[in-house]
Motif scaffolding. Structure first.
Motif, short mmCIF file in Angstrom:
data_model
loop_
_atom_site.label_atom_id
_atom_site.label_comp_id
_atom_site.label_asym_id
_atom_site.label_seq_id
_atom_site.Cartn_x
_atom_site.Cartn_y
_atom_site.Cartn_z
N ARG A 5 47.83 -14.52 132.70
CA ARG A 5 47.47 -13.48 131.64
C ARG A 5 48.48 -12.60 131.09
O ARG A 5 48.41 -11.54 130.84
N THR A 6 49.78 -13.27 130.75
CA THR A 6 50.83 -12.63 130.18
C THR A 6 50.25 -12.41 128.48
O THR A 6 49.25 -12.99 128.21
N SER A 7 51.00 -11.60 127.85
CA SER A 7 50.43 -11.40 126.57
C SER A 7 50.37 -12.48 125.65
O SER A 7 51.72 -13.09 125.47
N CYS A 8 49.44 -12.97 124.97
CA CYS A 8 49.34 -14.07 124.26
C CYS A 8 49.63 -13.89 122.87
O CYS A 8 49.94 -14.57 122.24
N VAL A 9 49.32 -12.56 122.65
CA VAL A 9 49.64 -12.01 121.12
C VAL A 9 51.00 -11.83 120.66
O VAL A 9 51.48 -12.32 119.83
N ARG A 10 51.67 -11.36 121.75
CA ARG A 10 53.30 -11.22 121.38
C ARG A 10 54.21 -11.40 122.61
O ARG A 10 53.82 -10.89 123.66
N SER A 11 55.20 -11.87 122.16
CA SER A 11 56.14 -12.36 123.34
C SER A 11 57.14 -11.35 123.25
O SER A 11 58.10 -11.25 122.44
N TYR A 12 57.17 -10.44 124.27
CA TYR A 12 58.07 -9.26 124.17
C TYR A 12 59.34 -9.43 124.37
O TYR A 12 60.09 -8.59 123.84
N ARG A 13 59.99 -10.56 125.05
CA ARG A 13 61.32 -10.88 125.08
C ARG A 13 61.78 -11.33 123.81
O ARG A 13 62.83 -11.74 123.96
N PHE A 14 61.23 -11.74 122.85
CA PHE A 14 61.68 -12.53 121.67
C PHE A 14 61.47 -11.70 120.63
O PHE A 14 60.60 -10.83 120.43
N PRO A 15 62.22 -12.04 119.48
CA PRO A 15 61.98 -11.30 118.19
C PRO A 15 60.80 -11.64 117.60
O PRO A 15 59.92 -12.63 118.06
N HIS A 16 60.22 -10.53 116.71
CA HIS A 16 58.88 -10.88 116.19
C HIS A 16 58.46 -11.87 115.38
O HIS A 16 59.45 -12.37 114.73
N CYS A 17 57.51 -12.73 115.70
CA CYS A 17 57.02 -13.88 115.01
C CYS A 17 56.49 -13.50 113.74
O CYS A 17 55.92 -12.48 113.56
N ARG A 18 56.51 -14.40 112.74
CA ARG A 18 55.84 -14.42 111.47
C ARG A 18 54.44 -14.46 111.69
O ARG A 18 53.75 -15.11 112.73
N LYS A 19 53.62 -14.18 110.61
CA LYS A 19 52.16 -14.26 110.60
C LYS A 19 51.62 -15.69 110.82
O LYS A 19 50.76 -15.81 111.37
N ALA A 20 52.45 -16.48 110.32
CA ALA A 20 51.95 -17.85 110.68
C ALA A 20 52.01 -18.20 112.04
O ALA A 20 51.04 -19.08 112.58
N CYS A 21 52.80 -17.46 113.12
CA CYS A 21 52.54 -17.62 114.52
C CYS A 21 51.69 -16.66 115.25
O CYS A 21 51.09 -17.02 116.07
N PHE A 22 51.62 -15.41 114.56
CA PHE A 22 50.98 -14.34 115.21
C PHE A 22 49.49 -14.78 115.11
O PHE A 22 48.71 -14.51 116.15
N ILE A 23 49.11 -14.90 113.79
CA ILE A 23 47.57 -15.14 113.72
C ILE A 23 46.70 -16.20 114.53
O ILE A 23 45.72 -15.87 115.01
N PRO A 24 47.41 -17.46 114.66
CA PRO A 24 46.82 -18.27 115.50
C PRO A 24 46.46 -17.72 117.01
O PRO A 24 45.75 -17.92 117.80
N ARG A 25 47.55 -16.97 117.40
CA ARG A 25 47.45 -16.28 118.84
C ARG A 25 46.28 -15.25 118.99
O ARG A 25 45.96 -15.22 119.95
N VAL A 26 46.15 -14.64 117.68
CA VAL A 26 44.92 -13.51 117.77
C VAL A 26 43.66 -14.22 117.80
O VAL A 26 42.77 -13.79 118.64
N ARG A 27 43.52 -15.42 117.10
CA ARG A 27 42.45 -15.96 117.11
C ARG A 27 42.10 -16.62 118.51
O ARG A 27 41.14 -16.93 118.79
N HIS A 28 43.13 -17.16 119.28
CA HIS A 28 43.02 -17.92 120.41
C HIS A 28 42.41 -16.94 121.31
O HIS A 28 41.56 -17.12 122.33
N ILE A 29 42.86 -15.55 121.37
CA ILE A 29 42.49 -14.38 122.16
C ILE A 29 40.91 -14.31 121.68
O ILE A 29 39.98 -14.15 122.68
N ALA A 30 40.56 -14.21 120.57
CA ALA A 30 39.14 -14.01 120.16
C ALA A 30 38.22 -15.18 120.89
O ALA A 30 36.97 -14.87 121.19
N VAL A 31 38.82 -16.37 121.00
CA VAL A 31 37.97 -17.25 121.57
C VAL A 31 37.80 -17.30 123.03
O VAL A 31 36.99 -17.66 123.59
N GLU A 32 38.90 -16.95 123.53
CA GLU A 32 38.93 -16.89 124.98
C GLU A 32 39.43 -15.40 125.61
O GLU A 32 40.73 -15.24 125.88
N PRO A 33 38.64 -14.26 125.30
CA PRO A 33 38.84 -13.02 125.76
C PRO A 33 39.35 -12.91 127.14
O PRO A 33 40.15 -12.11 127.51
#
Length: 80
Positions: A5-33
């Motif tokens: 259950r670590t954060s799927c949306v953002r990897s806090y120990r790494f630089p911010h990813c671009r939308k191409a990386c971020f959007i699929p993670r948000v969609r993944h959480i929407a499917v598996e809340p």
């Protein structure tokens, strides 16, 4: 894939990813809340003032105050 259950949306120990990386993670959480702990909350901080200190060896620190005004952020130098 998120583990323990670590954060799927953002990897806090790494630089911010671009939308191409971020959007699929948000969609993944929407499917598996259940990947996000139910007690997690979102807070938005909207400060009116922010003060930054930059230390100096001679202890005459640089202090900057940013104050939100209608025209935007105003910057002031403060005494060390």
């Amino acid at each position: 894939m998120c583990v323990f259950r670590t954060s799927c949306v953002r990897s806090y120990r790494f630089p911010h990813c671009r939308k191409a990386c971020f959007i699929p993670r948000v969609r993944h959480i929407a499917v598996e809340p259940e990947l996000v702990a139910p007690h997690w909350q979102l807070f938005i901080v909207m400060p009116h003032e922010v003060e930054f200190w930059q230390g100096a060896e001679d202890r005459r620190h640089h202090r900057l105050l940013y104050r939100r005004e209608k025209a935007g952020w105003q910057r002031e130098n403060l005494w060390p």
